[in-house]
Design a protein around this motif. Structure first.
Motif, PDB file in Angstrom:
ATOM      1  N   LEU A  11       7.700 -12.931  -2.906  1.00  0.00           N
ATOM      2  CA  LEU A  11       8.275 -13.726  -1.825  1.00  0.00           C
ATOM      3  C   LEU A  11       7.177 -14.513  -1.137  1.00  0.00           C
ATOM      4  O   LEU A  11       6.016 -14.088  -1.105  1.00  0.00           O
ATOM      5  N   ARG A  12       7.548 -15.657  -0.573  1.00  0.00           N
ATOM      6  CA  ARG A  12       6.568 -16.508   0.102  1.00  0.00           C
ATOM      7  C   ARG A  12       7.109 -17.020   1.426  1.00  0.00           C
ATOM      8  O   ARG A  12       8.305 -17.273   1.563  1.00  0.00           O
ATOM      9  N   LEU A  13       6.182 -17.195   2.372  1.00  0.00           N
ATOM     10  CA  LEU A  13       6.497 -17.769   3.674  1.00  0.00           C
ATOM     11  C   LEU A  13       5.381 -18.735   4.026  1.00  0.00           C
ATOM     12  O   LEU A  13       4.195 -18.376   3.976  1.00  0.00           O
ATOM     13  N   THR A  14       5.736 -19.972   4.342  1.00  0.00           N
ATOM     14  CA  THR A  14       4.741 -20.973   4.688  1.00  0.00           C
ATOM     15  C   THR A  14       5.058 -21.579   6.048  1.00  0.00           C
ATOM     16  O   THR A  14       6.209 -21.617   6.478  1.00  0.00           O
ATOM     17  N   GLN A  57      -0.075 -19.805   4.405  1.00  0.00           N
ATOM     18  CA  GLN A  57       0.677 -19.575   3.179  1.00  0.00           C
ATOM     19  C   GLN A  57       0.605 -18.090   2.824  1.00  0.00           C
ATOM     20  O   GLN A  57      -0.447 -17.602   2.406  1.00  0.00           O
ATOM     21  N   ALA A  58       1.726 -17.393   3.056  1.00  0.00           N
ATOM     22  CA  ALA A  58       1.769 -15.944   2.850  1.00  0.00           C
ATOM     23  C   ALA A  58       2.602 -15.612   1.624  1.00  0.00           C
ATOM     24  O   ALA A  58       3.630 -16.235   1.367  1.00  0.00           O
ATOM     25  N   LYS A  59       2.159 -14.600   0.909  1.00  0.00           N
ATOM     26  CA  LYS A  59       2.879 -14.136  -0.282  1.00  0.00           C
ATOM     27  C   LYS A  59       2.973 -12.618  -0.241  1.00  0.00           C
ATOM     28  O   LYS A  59       2.008 -11.940   0.125  1.00  0.00           O
ATOM     29  N   SER A  60       4.134 -12.091  -0.614  1.00  0.00           N
ATOM     30  CA  SER A  60       4.322 -10.651  -0.732  1.00  0.00           C
ATOM     31  C   SER A  60       4.640 -10.329  -2.187  1.00  0.00           C
ATOM     32  O   SER A  60       5.556 -10.915  -2.778  1.00  0.00           O
ATOM     33  N   ASP A 119      -0.072 -24.154  -2.308  1.00  0.00           N
ATOM     34  CA  ASP A 119      -1.296 -24.929  -2.543  1.00  0.00           C
ATOM     35  C   ASP A 119      -2.509 -24.017  -2.678  1.00  0.00           C
ATOM     36  O   ASP A 119      -3.316 -24.160  -3.594  1.00  0.00           O
ATOM     37  N   LEU A 120      -2.663 -23.101  -1.731  1.00  0.00           N
ATOM     38  CA  LEU A 120      -3.751 -22.123  -1.777  1.00  0.00           C
ATOM     39  C   LEU A 120      -3.121 -20.748  -1.937  1.00  0.00           C
ATOM     40  O   LEU A 120      -2.304 -20.337  -1.115  1.00  0.00           O
ATOM     41  N   GLU A 121      -3.493 -20.036  -2.996  1.00  0.00           N
ATOM     42  CA  GLU A 121      -2.835 -18.757  -3.255  1.00  0.00           C
ATOM     43  C   GLU A 121      -3.741 -17.831  -4.054  1.00  0.00           C
ATOM     44  O   GLU A 121      -4.416 -18.266  -4.993  1.00  0.00           O
ATOM     45  N   LEU A 122      -3.753 -16.568  -3.672  1.00  0.00           N
ATOM     46  CA  LEU A 122      -4.388 -15.522  -4.451  1.00  0.00           C
ATOM     47  C   LEU A 122      -3.368 -14.974  -5.437  1.00  0.00           C
ATOM     48  O   LEU A 122      -2.269 -14.586  -5.044  1.00  0.00           O
ATOM     49  N   VAL A 123      -3.725 -14.944  -6.709  1.00  0.00           N
ATOM     50  CA  VAL A 123      -2.801 -14.446  -7.721  1.00  0.00           C
ATOM     51  C   VAL A 123      -3.505 -13.383  -8.554  1.00  0.00           C
ATOM     52  O   VAL A 123      -4.718 -13.459  -8.791  1.00  0.00           O
ATOM     53  N   PRO A 124      -2.761 -12.372  -9.013  1.00  0.00           N
ATOM     54  CA  PRO A 124      -3.377 -11.359  -9.871  1.00  0.00           C
ATOM     55  C   PRO A 124      -3.668 -11.923 -11.250  1.00  0.00           C
ATOM     56  O   PRO A 124      -2.946 -12.782 -11.753  1.00  0.00           O
ATOM     57  N   THR A 170      -4.970 -21.190   5.128  1.00  0.00           N
ATOM     58  CA  THR A 170      -5.178 -19.747   5.081  1.00  0.00           C
ATOM     59  C   THR A 170      -4.095 -19.128   4.212  1.00  0.00           C
ATOM     60  O   THR A 170      -2.904 -19.371   4.431  1.00  0.00           O
ATOM     61  N   ALA A 171      -4.512 -18.364   3.214  1.00  0.00           N
ATOM     62  CA  ALA A 171      -3.578 -17.711   2.306  1.00  0.00           C
ATOM     63  C   ALA A 171      -3.704 -16.193   2.425  1.00  0.00           C
ATOM     64  O   ALA A 171      -4.808 -15.661   2.554  1.00  0.00           O
ATOM     65  N   THR A 172      -2.570 -15.507   2.392  1.00  0.00           N
ATOM     66  CA  THR A 172      -2.569 -14.052   2.355  1.00  0.00           C
ATOM     67  C   THR A 172      -1.727 -13.574   1.177  1.00  0.00           C
ATOM     68  O   THR A 172      -0.781 -14.224   0.761  1.00  0.00           O
ATOM     69  N   LEU A 173      -2.100 -12.421   0.669  1.00  0.00           N
ATOM     70  CA  LEU A 173      -1.340 -11.729  -0.359  1.00  0.00           C
ATOM     71  C   LEU A 173      -1.173 -10.297   0.109  1.00  0.00           C
ATOM     72  O   LEU A 173      -2.166  -9.597   0.352  1.00  0.00           O
ATOM     73  N   SER A 174       0.060  -9.840   0.262  1.00  0.00           N
ATOM     74  CA  SER A 174       0.303  -8.479   0.734  1.00  0.00           C
ATOM     75  C   SER A 174       1.121  -7.701  -0.296  1.00  0.00           C
ATOM     76  O   SER A 174       1.964  -8.268  -0.998  1.00  0.00           O
TER      77      SER A 174
END
Length: 211
Positions: free
Chosen positions: A90-93, A107-110, A120-125, A202-206
């Motif tokens: 899921l994502r929230l921007t 830019q947040a991702k769960s 645009d900016l994202e941490l991915v496994p 700012t990007a987060t991955l939770s």
């Protein structure tokens, strides 16, 4: 956002360095996601383990599911809530216009099941549900000077990239893990007729490690 507005990305040293770039601000803030036991997901603004900041100042707030479909949301005083009745990422921007010509995109991702970037900016496994991650800017890998980790139990770490630009996180404790990185874009941007000399992302991955 047209890529021509943002010709080059310069990663910062995340939380500590970002604070130095924000005049009069001694602590970084980020947007992050947490799922509860029901089908709801909550977005909060601030830092994990600290009081959430009001979200009324955030603009262009958008939640989306794994398919990219926009999800309905509710903006409350200190949180954003949306339904997430599936197990995908899921994502929230959102964006925030600050004083002195500063524009900040959050830019947040769960979840860590997807190995492709959407924001645009994202941490991915590097592999689904893995513990190694790469930082992507508009679909291309870039090197982060560091990635910060906060957990729901107060455990913190600073991750430094390996030679290939990836960072690897051990998850020895159960609970919520939030990875965060901040980057500044070289060059100004003009949005809706207003020029911003300082553009940041700012990007987060939770994700949750079960007990």
């Amino acid at each position: 956002m047209p890529s021509s507005q943002f010709p080059r990305l310069r990663p910062l040293a995340a939380v500590a360095a970002a604070a130095l770039f924000v005049a009069g601000n001694v602590q970084a803030e980020y947007l992050w996601l947490q799922r509860d036991g029901s089908a709801a997901t909550t977005g909060r603004f601030g830092e994990v383990g600290k009081a959430a900041q009001p979200v009324a100042s955030l603009a262009a707030v958008r939640a989306s599911g794994a398919s990219g479909k926009e999800l309905p949301l509710t903006v409350e005083t200190d949180r954003i809530v949306f339904s997430s009745g599936h197990d995908g990422d899921l994502r929230l921007t959102a964006s925030l216009s600050k004083a002195a010509g500063v524009l900040h995109y959050y830019q947040a991702k769960s979840g860590r099941s997807e190995t492709r970037a959407v924001n645009d900016l994202e941490l991915v496994p590097t592999e689904a549900n893995g513990n190694s991650f790469k930082l992507m800017w508009k679909g291309k890998q870039v090197a982060a000077s560091q990635v910060n980790v906060d957990t729901s139990d107060g455990w913190q770490r600073v991750l430094k990239p390996a030679a290939d630009g990836t960072v690897t996180l051990a998850t020895p404790f159960p609970g919520l893990y939030v990875l965060e990185v901040t980057a500044r874009v070289d060059g100004a941007a003009t949005i809706e007729g207003k020029k911003y000399e300082d553009v940041r992302h700012t990007a987060t991955l939770s994700f949750e490690v079960p007990r």
